[in-house]
Design an enzyme around this catalytic site. Structure first.
Site, PDB file in Angstrom:
ATOM      1  N   TYR A 161      50.445  32.296  21.893  1.00  0.00           N
ATOM      2  CA  TYR A 161      50.333  32.948  23.192  1.00  0.00           C
ATOM      3  C   TYR A 161      49.597  34.276  23.067  1.00  0.00           C
ATOM      4  O   TYR A 161      48.640  34.549  23.807  1.00  0.00           O
ATOM      5  CB  TYR A 161      51.731  33.188  23.789  1.00  0.00           C
ATOM      6  CG  TYR A 161      51.695  33.864  25.147  1.00  0.00           C
ATOM      7  CD1 TYR A 161      51.541  33.124  26.306  1.00  0.00           C
ATOM      8  CD2 TYR A 161      51.797  35.256  25.258  1.00  0.00           C
ATOM      9  CE1 TYR A 161      51.490  33.734  27.554  1.00  0.00           C
ATOM     10  CE2 TYR A 161      51.747  35.881  26.498  1.00  0.00           C
ATOM     11  CZ  TYR A 161      51.595  35.121  27.648  1.00  0.00           C
ATOM     12  OH  TYR A 161      51.537  35.741  28.871  1.00  0.00           O
ATOM     13  N   LYS A 165      45.868  35.285  24.675  1.00  0.00           N
ATOM     14  CA  LYS A 165      45.687  36.333  25.682  1.00  0.00           C
ATOM     15  C   LYS A 165      44.777  37.446  25.171  1.00  0.00           C
ATOM     16  O   LYS A 165      43.954  37.988  25.926  1.00  0.00           O
ATOM     17  CB  LYS A 165      47.044  36.895  26.108  1.00  0.00           C
ATOM     18  CG  LYS A 165      47.913  35.892  26.861  1.00  0.00           C
ATOM     19  CD  LYS A 165      47.194  35.299  28.064  1.00  0.00           C
ATOM     20  CE  LYS A 165      48.053  34.351  28.870  1.00  0.00           C
ATOM     21  NZ  LYS A 165      47.306  33.710  29.970  1.00  0.00           N
TER      22      LYS A 165
END
Length: 310
Positions: A161, A165
């Site tokens: 994750y 990002k």
């Protein structure tokens, strides 16, 4: 209708943040193409947009399929005579995988989680940006927005994750470098905690899993409504000084201050750069919160330095 005549594309807009963004863009007068993998949910969103008086074109599109992406942009080129004003890269397929793996270390999780998180939410963003930029560069204007999060700056949820990002943020900055001279802006947008349909079910519902701590419930309980990011994007797209913001990573709270945006009930959203909020996240300093004015904020470069890897 500040965006009357505009053509916008929002990926992953059948639910969640993407749906909220699409609703606000159409409400502002734009013709909005929305993508998703499920026909039923896409049609539901399209119906809701049309009931508000908006123009919506739902397209079944899998952001992991390169041909789907190319075909959709070609469709927009034909339908709109080459016009595309805004691309919102929002599609994301990793939410359930993130919740299923909470509390586990990266070596304890099947490595295929990388693909479920980053094939749609990073690789797909790049492919959409390539094809959309070809239309925008030809017309000499446009705006590309990557939906990202503070997970690009500090650890959040898991390794794939955060990497995804951070890459979204860097991709926006680097694309902006190459697009600036062509009149096309590109930014990365960080919504705060958002009360999506899944969050309402898993975090704010009656049967909350044991791994959801009280602090997380409180954070999302004060979170943004589904359409707040959309309001911010309408303001950004309408900004006469848009090119001064290109290449930046921007929080929704930044845009809310810039454009005077509030929730429908008049509530101001949480400012994650405010000293008041930051103190509330440190138990030993939380007693200071009532004594600190809300308008005192930490400059963004300080947040970056605090998480610096150098």
């Amino acid at each position: 209708m500040s965006l009357s005549g505009w053509v916008c594309l929002v990926t992953g807009a059948s639910r969640g943040i993407g749906k909220g963004i699409a609703l606000q863009l159409s409400q502002a007068g734009a013709t909005v193409y929305i993508t998703g993998r499920q026909e039923a949910t896409l049609k539901q969103t399209a119906t809701e947009m049309k009931e508000r008086g908006g123009t919506c074109i739902p397209v079944i599109c899998d952001s992991t399929r390169d041909q789907d992406i190319e075909d959709l942009v070609e469709q927009i080129k034909r339908d709109q005579k080459g016009r595309l004003d805004v691309l919102v890269n929002n599609a994301y397929a990793g939410v359930q995988s993130i919740f299923d793996s909470l509390g586990k270390k990266f070596w304890e999780i099947d490595p295929s989680i990388w693909d479920s998180i980053n094939n749609t939410g990073l690789r797909g963003h790049y492919f959409f940006s390539v094809y959309a930029s070809r239309l925008m560069v030809a017309q000499g204007r446009g705006l590309i927005i990557n939906i990202s999060s503070i997970g690009g700056l500090r650890y959040l949820f898991n390794v794939p994750y955060g990497v995804g990002k951070a890459a979204c943020d860097r991709m926006a900055a680097d694309m902006a470098m190459e697009l600036r001279s062509r009149g096309v802006a590109c930014v990365s947008l960080w919504p705060a905690a958002v009360q999506t349909e899944m969050i309402k079910k898993l975090v704010l519902g009656e049967n909350v899993p044991d791994f959801i701590d009280p602090a997380t419930k409180e954070l999302f309980g004060k979170g943004e409504s589904l359409e707040f990011a959309g309001k911010c994007i309408v303001g950004l797209a309408s900004d006469k000084n848009l090119m001064s913001l290109t290449g930046r990573t921007i929080m929704t709270c930044d845009l809310a201050r810039r454009y005077g945006i509030k929730e429908d009930d008049g509530r101001s959203i949480v400012d994650y750069s405010s000293v008041k909020f930051l103190l509330s996240q440190v138990p030993s300093l939380a007693w200071l919160v009532p004594y600190v004015p809300s308008f005192i904020r930490v400059p963004h470069f300080v947040l970056t330095l605090a998480n610096s890897r150098f």
